[in-house]
Scaffold this active site. Structure first.
Site, PDB file in Angstrom:
ATOM      1  N   THR A  45       0.817  -1.211   0.000  1.00  0.00           N
ATOM      2  CA  THR A  45       0.000   0.000   0.000  1.00  0.00           C
ATOM      3  C   THR A  45       0.849   1.259   0.000  1.00  0.00           C
ATOM      4  O   THR A  45       0.598   2.203  -0.766  1.00  0.00           O
ATOM      5  CB  THR A  45      -0.912   0.018   1.246  1.00  0.00           C
ATOM      6  OG1 THR A  45      -1.736  -1.146   1.235  1.00  0.00           O
ATOM      7  CG2 THR A  45      -1.794   1.258   1.262  1.00  0.00           C
ATOM      8  N   TYR A 108     -12.994  -4.104  -3.105  1.00  0.00           N
ATOM      9  CA  TYR A 108     -14.054  -3.619  -4.003  1.00  0.00           C
ATOM     10  C   TYR A 108     -15.098  -4.680  -4.315  1.00  0.00           C
ATOM     11  O   TYR A 108     -16.295  -4.418  -4.257  1.00  0.00           O
ATOM     12  CB  TYR A 108     -13.476  -3.048  -5.313  1.00  0.00           C
ATOM     13  CG  TYR A 108     -14.503  -2.286  -6.129  1.00  0.00           C
ATOM     14  CD1 TYR A 108     -14.876  -0.995  -5.772  1.00  0.00           C
ATOM     15  CD2 TYR A 108     -15.125  -2.867  -7.218  1.00  0.00           C
ATOM     16  CE1 TYR A 108     -15.830  -0.304  -6.491  1.00  0.00           C
ATOM     17  CE2 TYR A 108     -16.084  -2.182  -7.947  1.00  0.00           C
ATOM     18  CZ  TYR A 108     -16.433  -0.903  -7.581  1.00  0.00           C
ATOM     19  OH  TYR A 108     -17.389  -0.219  -8.294  1.00  0.00           O
ATOM     20  N   TYR A 134      -2.855 -10.285   3.939  1.00  0.00           N
ATOM     21  CA  TYR A 134      -2.900  -8.877   4.349  1.00  0.00           C
ATOM     22  C   TYR A 134      -4.357  -8.484   4.530  1.00  0.00           C
ATOM     23  O   TYR A 134      -5.104  -8.394   3.558  1.00  0.00           O
ATOM     24  CB  TYR A 134      -2.216  -8.027   3.284  1.00  0.00           C
ATOM     25  CG  TYR A 134      -2.178  -6.539   3.525  1.00  0.00           C
ATOM     26  CD1 TYR A 134      -2.408  -5.977   4.778  1.00  0.00           C
ATOM     27  CD2 TYR A 134      -1.884  -5.678   2.472  1.00  0.00           C
ATOM     28  CE1 TYR A 134      -2.357  -4.603   4.974  1.00  0.00           C
ATOM     29  CE2 TYR A 134      -1.822  -4.301   2.658  1.00  0.00           C
ATOM     30  CZ  TYR A 134      -2.060  -3.767   3.912  1.00  0.00           C
ATOM     31  OH  TYR A 134      -2.014  -2.412   4.105  1.00  0.00           O
ATOM     32  N   ARG A 139      -9.290  -0.285   3.983  1.00  0.00           N
ATOM     33  CA  ARG A 139      -9.032  -0.014   2.570  1.00  0.00           C
ATOM     34  C   ARG A 139      -9.799  -0.939   1.634  1.00  0.00           C
ATOM     35  O   ARG A 139     -10.143  -0.556   0.522  1.00  0.00           O
ATOM     36  CB  ARG A 139      -7.528  -0.124   2.269  1.00  0.00           C
ATOM     37  CG  ARG A 139      -6.712   1.038   2.820  1.00  0.00           C
ATOM     38  CD  ARG A 139      -5.252   0.914   2.412  1.00  0.00           C
ATOM     39  NE  ARG A 139      -4.466   2.041   2.902  1.00  0.00           N
ATOM     40  CZ  ARG A 139      -4.263   3.169   2.229  1.00  0.00           C
ATOM     41  NH1 ARG A 139      -4.786   3.330   1.030  1.00  0.00           N
ATOM     42  NH2 ARG A 139      -3.522   4.136   2.747  1.00  0.00           N
ATOM     43  N   LYS A 162      -0.402 -10.064   7.848  1.00  0.00           N
ATOM     44  CA  LYS A 162      -0.300  -8.662   8.252  1.00  0.00           C
ATOM     45  C   LYS A 162      -1.701  -8.236   8.626  1.00  0.00           C
ATOM     46  O   LYS A 162      -2.574  -8.078   7.779  1.00  0.00           O
ATOM     47  CB  LYS A 162       0.253  -7.807   7.108  1.00  0.00           C
ATOM     48  CG  LYS A 162       0.293  -6.315   7.424  1.00  0.00           C
ATOM     49  CD  LYS A 162       0.751  -5.510   6.211  1.00  0.00           C
ATOM     50  CE  LYS A 162       0.721  -4.016   6.508  1.00  0.00           C
ATOM     51  NZ  LYS A 162       1.120  -3.210   5.320  1.00  0.00           N
ATOM     52  N   ILE A 206       4.616  -4.952  10.226  1.00  0.00           N
ATOM     53  CA  ILE A 206       4.924  -4.492   8.871  1.00  0.00           C
ATOM     54  C   ILE A 206       4.664  -2.989   8.915  1.00  0.00           C
ATOM     55  O   ILE A 206       3.519  -2.553   9.003  1.00  0.00           O
ATOM     56  CB  ILE A 206       4.072  -5.190   7.803  1.00  0.00           C
ATOM     57  CG1 ILE A 206       4.204  -6.715   7.935  1.00  0.00           C
ATOM     58  CG2 ILE A 206       4.496  -4.723   6.418  1.00  0.00           C
ATOM     59  CD1 ILE A 206       5.612  -7.261   7.778  1.00  0.00           C
TER      60      ILE A 206
END
Length: 304
Positions: A45, A108, A134, A139, A162, A206
């Site tokens: 990211t 999405y 992750y 997000r 993560k 991370i």
């Protein structure tokens, strides 16, 4: 494979014309390795991955592997909301020498937990590389439930997660329920939760903050591991305002500005990211200066 305590989600430096500044990227790689980073995550990211072309992503991973030259592991962010594309990018990362891959939850599309599991499972079976999951629901719009993470941990090459949900209960549930704790490690995706996660059995972080305070974060983590819990807590409290400042504006604009304070040419971001305003920089500067003062006192009075 041992990722150590701190993996840095590395920024991508750009030139004024928007192209990738590879000489500066090499400087950043060397800086990270020399300042507390145990492994590098390329094209995550913080790299502004969504603004990068497929060719750029492939080249950044190849370049990073080349310049790291085996000094620390390199994890390539190959996740996407299209499973087939993630597989293609994973194959490219494997060809270019990455030590592992990181797969973000499919954003999405908003699949259910069965879809999330199938997405990760399908990609993992297409590679021999170890896989880091992750989870970043802020997000992606979806949360990888702890039951799904635990189920995925049973796949032989899924080795880490993560966890950027900000939910310590969920992280604790993962740690408690994986079959072999050492076979599936939980890393924080939030710098501010590094010490709390260590306290419940997590492996590390991370990090974004490690670009500029990696050695201080290592100091905190060593203190915790050596039983110097008051010292670890003091460093944690000193770090918190700086961590908040690094995320007061959309990531990675603040950390790119912070890196300029260390002499790096990293201010430029790609739209839709924006450079911080002068007022925002001034606010960051005040927190940065206070942090330096606090940490200087901690280092002088309580060395580890």
């Amino acid at each position: 494979m041992n990722l150590g305590r701190i993996g840095t989600a590395m920024i991508t430096p750009f030139k004024k014309d928007g192209t990738i500044n590879y000489p500066e990227l090499e400087r950043i790689i060397n800086h990270l390795i020399n300042n507390g980073t145990d492994c590098i995550v390329a094209c995550g990211t913080t790299s502004e991955n969504p603004t990068m072309s497929t060719e750029e992503k492939i080249e950044v991973v190849r370049f990073t592997v080349e310049k790291v030259a085996g000094r620390v592991p390199v994890i390539a962010g190959t996740g996407d909301n299209e499973t087939a594309y993630s597989i293609d990018m994973t194959h490219k990362a494997e060809e270019n020498g990455a030590d592992g891959i990181m797969l973000v939850a499919p954003y999405y599309n908003k699949p259910n937990q069965r879809g999330i599991y199938a997405h990760f499972e399908t990609i993992a079976k297409e590679t021999k590389l170890p896989v880091m999951l992750y989870n970043v629901p802020g997000r992606t719009g979806i949360n990888v439930a702890f039951e799904t993470s635990v189920a995925l941990s049973k796949i032989s090459n899924i080795a880490w997660i993560k966890e950027a949900s900000g939910n310590l209960d969920q992280m604790g549930d993962i740690i408690e329920n994986v079959a072999q704790e050492d076979d599936f490690l939980v890393y924080s995706g939030d710098d501010g939760l590094t010490l709390p996660l260590l306290a419940i059995g997590g492996a590390g972080v991370i990090s974004v903050a490690s670009h500029v305070v990696g050695n201080d974060m290592q100091l905190m983590m060593r203190a915790f591991e050596q039983g110097e819990h008051k010292l670890a807590a003091k460093i944690h409290r000193a770090l918190l305002p700086l961590v908040r400042a690094l995320f007061a504006q959309p990531n990675p604009s603040p950390v790119k500005y912070a890196m300029t304070k260390l002499g790096f040419d990293t201010l430029d971001v790609r739209l839709p990211m924006m450079e911080m305003t002068n007022e925002e920089k001034a606010a960051f500067d005040a927190i940065w200066d206070t942090y330096q003062t606090k940490m200087e006192a901690i280092r002088e009075n309580q060395p580890v």
